[in-house]
Design a protein around this motif. Structure first.
Motif, PDB file in Angstrom:
ATOM      1  N   ALA A  24       1.161  -1.365   0.139  1.00  0.00           N
ATOM      2  CA  ALA A  24       0.084  -0.099   0.092  1.00  0.00           C
ATOM      3  C   ALA A  24       0.907   1.301   0.036  1.00  0.00           C
ATOM      4  O   ALA A  24       1.907   1.321   0.667  1.00  0.00           O
ATOM      5  N   VAL A  25       0.354   2.159  -0.601  1.00  0.00           N
ATOM      6  CA  VAL A  25       1.339   3.404  -0.705  1.00  0.00           C
ATOM      7  C   VAL A  25       0.114   4.656  -0.515  1.00  0.00           C
ATOM      8  O   VAL A  25      -1.002   4.399  -0.869  1.00  0.00           O
ATOM      9  N   ALA A  26       0.465   5.672   0.154  1.00  0.00           N
ATOM     10  CA  ALA A  26      -0.428   6.714   0.515  1.00  0.00           C
ATOM     11  C   ALA A  26      -0.665   7.690  -0.683  1.00  0.00           C
ATOM     12  O   ALA A  26       0.246   7.936  -1.296  1.00  0.00           O
ATOM     13  N   HIS A 152       4.269  -2.731   3.270  1.00  0.00           N
ATOM     14  CA  HIS A 152       4.316  -4.300   2.682  1.00  0.00           C
ATOM     15  C   HIS A 152       3.856  -5.167   3.880  1.00  0.00           C
ATOM     16  O   HIS A 152       3.923  -4.990   4.962  1.00  0.00           O
ATOM     17  N   SER A 153       2.866  -6.038   3.484  1.00  0.00           N
ATOM     18  CA  SER A 153       2.489  -7.048   4.429  1.00  0.00           C
ATOM     19  C   SER A 153       2.217  -8.256   3.542  1.00  0.00           C
ATOM     20  O   SER A 153       1.384  -8.702   2.896  1.00  0.00           O
ATOM     21  N   TRP A 154       3.322  -9.303   3.569  1.00  0.00           N
ATOM     22  CA  TRP A 154       3.172 -10.403   2.726  1.00  0.00           C
ATOM     23  C   TRP A 154       3.359 -11.648   3.659  1.00  0.00           C
ATOM     24  O   TRP A 154       4.238 -11.653   4.561  1.00  0.00           O
ATOM     25  N   THR A 205      12.141  -2.279  -0.189  1.00  0.00           N
ATOM     26  CA  THR A 205      11.193  -3.586  -0.848  1.00  0.00           C
ATOM     27  C   THR A 205      11.909  -4.569   0.001  1.00  0.00           C
ATOM     28  O   THR A 205      12.732  -5.107  -0.222  1.00  0.00           O
ATOM     29  N   PRO A 206      10.908  -5.575   0.602  1.00  0.00           N
ATOM     30  CA  PRO A 206      11.384  -6.775   1.413  1.00  0.00           C
ATOM     31  C   PRO A 206      11.541  -7.753   0.431  1.00  0.00           C
ATOM     32  O   PRO A 206      10.924  -7.722  -0.795  1.00  0.00           O
TER      33      PRO A 206
END
Length: 256
Positions: A24-26, A152-154, A205-206
């Motif tokens: 997600a980006v604001a 990021h949520s993965w 970036t993960p």
């Protein structure tokens, strides 16, 4: 197709690593004002991807095309979205939307006919705001969110096929997954199940790497040992309390 293709290969298991989650980006104030729903604060993408990331990319996962064994991915969004059930029948298996709130997304993976497997269901909590160690959401001011960059949520998972049909096994072995890097090259994806990874998740970036799997196994083994130790402590405490109870019962009986 020969009859032998529809024979199950008994005693064999084969898996394919995937990740599922969101980035997600604001939105800037100008981007918000241009939307039909100006109260929306973020643009987000939820996806099912291969675990390995493309080379020199700012995308999490997705190095491989999964359509050789996945027929459809269905994303069930919040009911406030138009057509909240989104069926994606070709890669990339993802949905991009805008919104202002976090919610649970139901993900259903339908496999190709050759797999003869039931639909797989996953649950993902859409993450818009930056992670905190406690897990409690903190909504930063717009300028802070923009400076912080994507959220990021993965989650890593392995789809295991037991006793596959021969023709499906042939399809899988013809498409070996891109291996994960052996060691950490980028920040790692943060997860509340491993609060210690919070600092390691910062900085861009993960990316998932192979060592994370063994590290997770070690954490699970440590947790198992702690549960066993706590169970033993409670059992001994219960035995002690029961012995004390019997002693008091005997004292009461003798006094009567």
């Amino acid at each position: 197709m020969s009859s032998s293709d529809r024979v199950r290969v008994r005693g064999l298991s084969i898996y394919r690593p995937i990740i599922y989650g969101n980035t997600a980006v604001a939105l800037t104030q100008k981007e918000r004002d241009a939307l039909t729903s100006p109260d929306h604060t973020h643009r987000w993408t939820v996806a099912v991807r291969s675990a390995a990331s493309p080379q020199n990319s700012d995308q999490v996962g997705g190095a491989d095309d999964l359509s050789y064994f996945i027929k459809r991915v269905t994303f069930k969004l919040h009911d406030t979205y138009p057509s909240p059930t989104r069926n994606i029948d070709k890669p990339p298996f993802e949905v991009t939307e805008t919104g202002w709130g976090e919610f649970e997304i139901i993900i259903r993976i339908t496999f190709i006919q050759e797999a003869a497997e039931k639909t797989m269901t996953l649950l993902h909590h859409l993450k818009l705001h930056p992670w905190t160690v406690s897990g409690e959401p903190e909504i930063p001011p717009l300028e802070v969110a923009l400076k912080a960059g994507p959220v990021h949520s993965w989650q890593y998972d392995e789809i295991v096929f037991n006793d596959p049909f021969q023709n499906f096994l042939n399809l899988l072995t013809a498409h070996p997954p891109t291996p994960l890097p052996k060691a950490k090259r980028k920040p790692i994806p943060f997860h509340l199940a491993n609060p210690g990874s919070f600092e390691e998740s910062k900085g861009g970036t993960p990316e998932f790497h192979a060592s994370m799997i063994s590290e997770e196994a070690e954490r699970l083994d440590d947790a198992r040992k702690k549960i066993i130790a706590e169970t033993e402590r409670l059992r001994n405490e219960l035995i002690q309390k029961e012995a004390e109870l019997e002693k008091y019962k005997k004292q009461l009986a003798d006094g009567a």
